[in-house]
Design an enzyme around this catalytic site. Structure first.
Site, mmCIF file in Angstrom:
data_model
loop_
_atom_site.group_PDB
_atom_site.id
_atom_site.type_symbol
_atom_site.label_atom_id
_atom_site.label_comp_id
_atom_site.label_asym_id
_atom_site.label_seq_id
_atom_site.Cartn_x
_atom_site.Cartn_y
_atom_site.Cartn_z
ATOM 1 N N HIS A 110 0.825 -1.216 0.000
ATOM 2 C CA HIS A 110 0.000 0.000 0.000
ATOM 3 C C HIS A 110 0.864 1.273 0.000
ATOM 4 O O HIS A 110 0.789 2.104 -0.901
ATOM 5 C CB HIS A 110 -0.862 0.050 1.269
ATOM 6 C CG HIS A 110 -1.719 -1.147 1.515
ATOM 7 N ND1 HIS A 110 -2.893 -1.375 0.834
ATOM 8 C CD2 HIS A 110 -1.601 -2.183 2.395
ATOM 9 C CE1 HIS A 110 -3.459 -2.480 1.287
ATOM 10 N NE2 HIS A 110 -2.692 -2.996 2.235
HETATM 11 C C1 BDR Z 1 -3.072 0.759 5.324
HETATM 12 O O1 BDR Z 1 -3.288 0.259 6.638
HETATM 13 C C2 BDR Z 1 -2.082 -0.202 7.187
HETATM 14 O O2 BDR Z 1 -2.283 -1.450 7.770
HETATM 15 C C3 BDR Z 1 -1.055 -0.194 6.088
HETATM 16 O O3 BDR Z 1 0.210 0.162 6.603
HETATM 17 C C4 BDR Z 1 -1.576 0.833 5.123
HETATM 18 O O4 BDR Z 1 -1.113 2.129 5.449
HETATM 19 C C5 BDR Z 1 -3.804 -0.103 4.330
HETATM 20 O O5 BDR Z 1 -5.167 -0.131 4.612
#
Ligand code: BDR
Ligand code: CA
Length: 313
Positions: free
Chosen positions: A243
């Site tokens: 992400h």
């Molecule tokens: C986001 O949530 C976190 O768990 C990850 O680091 C990312 O920023 C994805 O939904």
């Protein structure tokens, strides 16, 4: 090209860690002024620890790391150990950090930096809940017009949610903060799950990290090995979604991403859909656009860039 001055606001998290590594590996394009930590994936003491572990892994112990808000604006903290493990950075065995945490509070650092840098010269890159950024904007509204852009990971439209059926984790943890940021008038670029669920570390992509043969390459491969088990079980996907590195990749290679400039509102009230990013993708309202909401990524180009940059560390 003059490197772009940025502040990474983060809650590491394996994918946050890879984003930090990508930024530190790209000094021609990115001048990292500091890292501000927030409570999110794990509590604040761990995110501030993990950020420093990552800087040391990159060989950059001089990076300034600040601890910020330890809880969301209006509700209690929700964490994601079920995804990231007990430390937030489970996977590789990495030494405890020895570099210092800065004394200043992250919010003060954000405000001071934005007030002293020339207007429009600093980009904020939030990779976690938006508590620090919203607190800075509320306490010092004069900084809003001084921010070049906020490029953040959060939200979803077609992918809807990952922590509830309607909400993505970063926005869900602190929707009140997200609402402040989305209504701030600062230019926003958003990397939602619609993009990041296409940035999947498949087996061959992870082998390419491991094949770098460096400490960084091995650590990233091991982080991904750990992090992917959640997505494999939940979505049956081909690998872990990276992400947060999408935010940094966008700064280096914006042509890898495409999206729409649309209106995005944050749901803060409904018990069922709290934290939802209500994105007017089809432009069915007359609400003014406030965000460049990305929808697609050239995934092979992204992984090529990432692997090539990690090789520099
Ligand atoms: C986001 O949530 C976190 O768990 C990850 O680091 C990312 O920023 C994805 O939904
Ligand atoms: Ca994150």
């Amino acid at each position: 090209m003059t490197p772009r001055k940025i502040i990474i606001d983060t809650d590491p998290g394996q994918d946050d860690a890879v984003a930090i590594l990508l930024a530190l590996a790209s000094p021609d394009e990115i001048d990292l002024l500091g890292i501000t930590c927030v409570a999110g994936n794990v509590p604040l003491d761990l995110t501030a620890r993990n950020a420093r572990i990552v800087c040391e892994l990159a060989g950059r112990p001089g990076t300034r790391v600040y601890a910020g808000c330890d809880r969301p604006l209006a509700h209690s903290l929700v964490t994601a150990e079920h995804v990231h493990g007990k430390t937030g950075l489970d996977g590789p065995v990495l030494p405890e950090p020895t570099m210092p945490l800065q004394d200043m509070h992250a919010v003060d650092f954000l405000i001071d930096t934005l007030r002293t840098a020339s207007a429009g010269s600093v980009t904020l890159c939030p990779l976690g809940p938006l508590t620090n950024i919203a607190t800075a904007l509320t306490r010092a509204p004069d900084i809003a017009p001084r921010i070049d852009e906020i490029v953040l990971m959060g939200g979803a439209y077609f992918e809807v949610g990952n922590i509830t059926p309607a909400a993505e984790f970063n926005i869900y943890v602190d929707p009140e903060a997200a609402q402040i940021v989305f209504r701030s008038g600062v230019p926003l670029t958003v990397m939602p799950l619609d993009v990041t669920h296409k940035a999947l570390v498949t087996g061959p992509r992870n082998e390419a990290f491991r094949a770098l043969g460096s400490r960084v390459g091995r650590a990233v491969a091991e982080m991904t090995d750990f992090f992917e088990r959640f997505d494999l079980e939940k979505y049956g996907s081909e690998g872990a979604p990276l992400h947060d590195p999408c935010v940094i990749a966008y700064l280096i290679a914006p042509h890898l991403f495409s999206g729409r400039h649309i209106n995005v509102e944050i749901e803060t009230v409904s018990a069922l859909t709290r934290g939802m990013t209500v994105a007017d993708w089809w432009r069915v309202t007359d609400r003014a656009p406030n965000a460049m909401f990305m929808g697609d990524i050239h995934a092979d180009g992204f992984f090529q860039l990432l692997t090539e940059r990690l090789a520099r560390l």
